[in-house]
Enzyme design. Sequence first.
Site, PDB file in Angstrom:
ATOM      1  N   ASP A  13       0.820  -1.162  -0.206  1.00  0.00           N
ATOM      2  CA  ASP A  13      -0.117  -0.119   0.098  1.00  0.00           C
ATOM      3  C   ASP A  13       0.944   1.350  -0.091  1.00  0.00           C
ATOM      4  O   ASP A  13       2.222   1.032  -0.260  1.00  0.00           O
ATOM      5  CB  ASP A  13      -0.972   0.095   1.141  1.00  0.00           C
ATOM      6  N   HIS A  15      -2.862   3.347  -4.707  1.00  0.00           N
ATOM      7  CA  HIS A  15      -2.297   2.973  -3.402  1.00  0.00           C
ATOM      8  C   HIS A  15      -0.805   2.195  -3.665  1.00  0.00           C
ATOM      9  O   HIS A  15      -0.483   1.204  -3.162  1.00  0.00           O
ATOM     10  CB  HIS A  15      -3.032   1.824  -2.583  1.00  0.00           C
ATOM     11  N   GLU A  70     -10.040   3.157  -4.721  1.00  0.00           N
ATOM     12  CA  GLU A  70      -9.661   4.384  -4.248  1.00  0.00           C
ATOM     13  C   GLU A  70      -8.332   5.041  -5.184  1.00  0.00           C
ATOM     14  O   GLU A  70      -7.513   5.522  -4.688  1.00  0.00           O
ATOM     15  CB  GLU A  70      -9.080   4.561  -2.841  1.00  0.00           C
ATOM     16  N   ASP A 115     -11.696  -2.388  11.923  1.00  0.00           N
ATOM     17  CA  ASP A 115     -11.008  -1.346  12.636  1.00  0.00           C
ATOM     18  C   ASP A 115     -11.873  -0.312  13.332  1.00  0.00           C
ATOM     19  O   ASP A 115     -11.327   0.520  13.974  1.00  0.00           O
ATOM     20  CB  ASP A 115      -9.884  -0.451  11.652  1.00  0.00           C
TER      21      ASP A 115
END
Length: 780
Positions: free
Chosen positions: A200, A274, A338, A432
């Site tokens: 990432d 990423h 993303e 998370d």
Amino acid sequence: MAELRTALVLGASILALSASAASAAPASSLVPLPASQEIIDQASPVAIAEGARIETPAGDADARAAADYLRDLTERTRGLGLRVASAGASPAVVFRRDPTVAGGPEAYDLRVEKGRVTISAAGGAGLFYGAVTTWQLMTPDAAKGPVSIPAQRIHDAPRFSWRGLMIDSARHYQSPAEIEHMIDWMALHKLNVLHWHLTDDQGWRLEIKKYPRLTEVGGWRVPAGAAAQADIDPATGKPRLYGGIYTQDQVRRIVAYAAARHVMIVPEIEMPGHALSAILAYPQLGSDGPAPAAIQSDAGVFPYLYNVDDKTFGFLGDVLTEVMDLFPGPFIHVGGDEAVKDQWKANPAIQARIKALGLKDEDALQSWFTHRMDDFIVAHGRRLIGWDEILEGGPLPASATVMSWHGVDGAVTAAKAGHDAVVSPAPVLYFDNTQARRPDEPPGRGYLVTLKDVYGFDPAPAGLSDDQRAHILGLQANLWTEHIRTDDRLTAMAFPRAAAVAEAGWSPQGRRDWLGFAARMPVQFERYHALGLPADPAALEVAVDQSPGDAVGQASVRLSTQLGLGQIRYTTDGSAPSPSSPAYASPLTVVLPSTLKAAAFADGAQVSPTAESKLDALSVLRRTSQQLQSCSGKLVLNLEDDGPPRGPRARFMVDVINPCWIYPEVDLGAISKLTVSVGQVPFNFQLGADRAKIPLHAPATANGELEVRLDRCDAPPIAVLPLPPARPGVELSTLSADLPKLSGRHALCLSFTAKSLDPMSVIDWVQLVPAASASAKAGS
């Protein structure tokens, strides 16, 4: 680990409950619940004692491995030494191959009758899962020594083939031992897919021999914040680096470890977004020139995308060739999420490539990118899987699989188009997110996702035909680690919520029942303790919420449990609660000061640890940041202080897009003073255009102020508390101010002034001081 209250829940207190909890255990203590389970009341139970023999077919390696696993679990939890042998007299447990067992390679039949436990399965996975179920039958409590298993028949097979957890090792590195521990915990819940997020923006963890700079550069970084910058490594004279990598030898060992427990590992190599860590190592891979290395410690969505020239695809092909050599499973995850297209839009060469390819726009370019990588992956006998953004810009490659995280819509779209899909929606399967509103919960996102929330999720989306629903492979929970920096916290964020994922993926929908699952959780926690699994105990505990009562010298107390199991009983005289203690039915009025103790009881047995709270005039008026309200709830995070580099750190709940807190329902007629503990955290968030929307209020003093407003956050302040100068080594400061004499109940809005976003001032706790206490202190 004390910070997770494990000593309370998983230590001596829960062991003290073992004998009584066993008597309150449900008819089945199995997790996940099997497809069918029939107790044979008229038949004799099967006793398992020291030295009992486990029989396996001669030459059957799978059966032998399952038997060895059962033997090891039994010794670790019940302290019994069992023997594994292919032949002998009077075996207590028998493994046998049976190609007629229905339900696929993970299915098994289990018979507890005629003096033995017989596990039958067509496949090795079925034998293994039969061993896990047998171990659970042998651990209905935390007792040691011989155990008697009631006579019964079980037929079991999974509802879905994909029952997964994703571990993000890119943001925070976990030791190989922790990855193996997680594989063990997964296997004990019949979870069978580990999605391993290895690259990432913040890190590249996987050794690629052809490109050594990927791990040399991407494996290590300086953490964000002043504390990390001041933590000088004496060997280099520079700030100490944090990180780690997985060598190919380590990966092969982990893959083999997982395979022995019937867990498939799916590697993720992010593309086209990423990609910062790879671009930092090899800048020619990027779309817009050199990237600043310092931002590698940021969280959020970065603008850095791979280039789309042939050299970049050559690099990606080389990387995936080595990846596929390490991971033999059918799926290769390419991310795809993303991917902010700003750099592609601004790059003339990429715009020319779009035109030359006859593509509509940058989204179509990503679709073309995905097709090109799919061609490579399919040519090597594998299947591409990506996040649901791969649906954008054009039709999917024929064999591509979608992992749906924007709700379940991506899975529905994929299934209707004839593609396989895995449901993995945020926020409910994003682990998370916090599990409870406690100041000592592990850091993470501030959205509350309880065990009950996870259990209530059904992986089968509505609105699909039977043929379309067959494309739903299963479900997966994700452990993103931007804020989870330790191994124990990773496990605590996963469990017990992963047990709910396991039941959703394994058990028939018609057999799933929250109250039944909740009743099995105390026994499951005993198993966790016996194996050293540091699960988060919030679901078991009695939560105590205190506030001022209607009269001076009183507190109003609310008690609750997430499980909703049994009846909460309490005492206020310092004695331990018992089944004969008063039952909690509505908010309590308690005379101050008092020590309140509470626990849950079912059928006369205690099924939670005892919660203890000391109540006094100050405690009822104290709120941690986790107990305050966010003014707007835009991006609420439970953040950890950046220092000290080693040892415990403070935690702050803050909306990083609108750092503003509300203390509701304050009787200002009874309050004279406000005391606040404040800290600072680095503003290391990639927010794109949202960063410019974060309000900055000009300070009147050099270091800024904490401003307190009445009812409205745009009202004039009623108190201004100047911040002290930053002091190296001091993480928190305490501020105090008198409040004006006001009457009635009001909300207090608290926010900071600042010249810049970095660092960001945050609230640790707020203490209101009653007028009587302030007067008494002044008089003394």
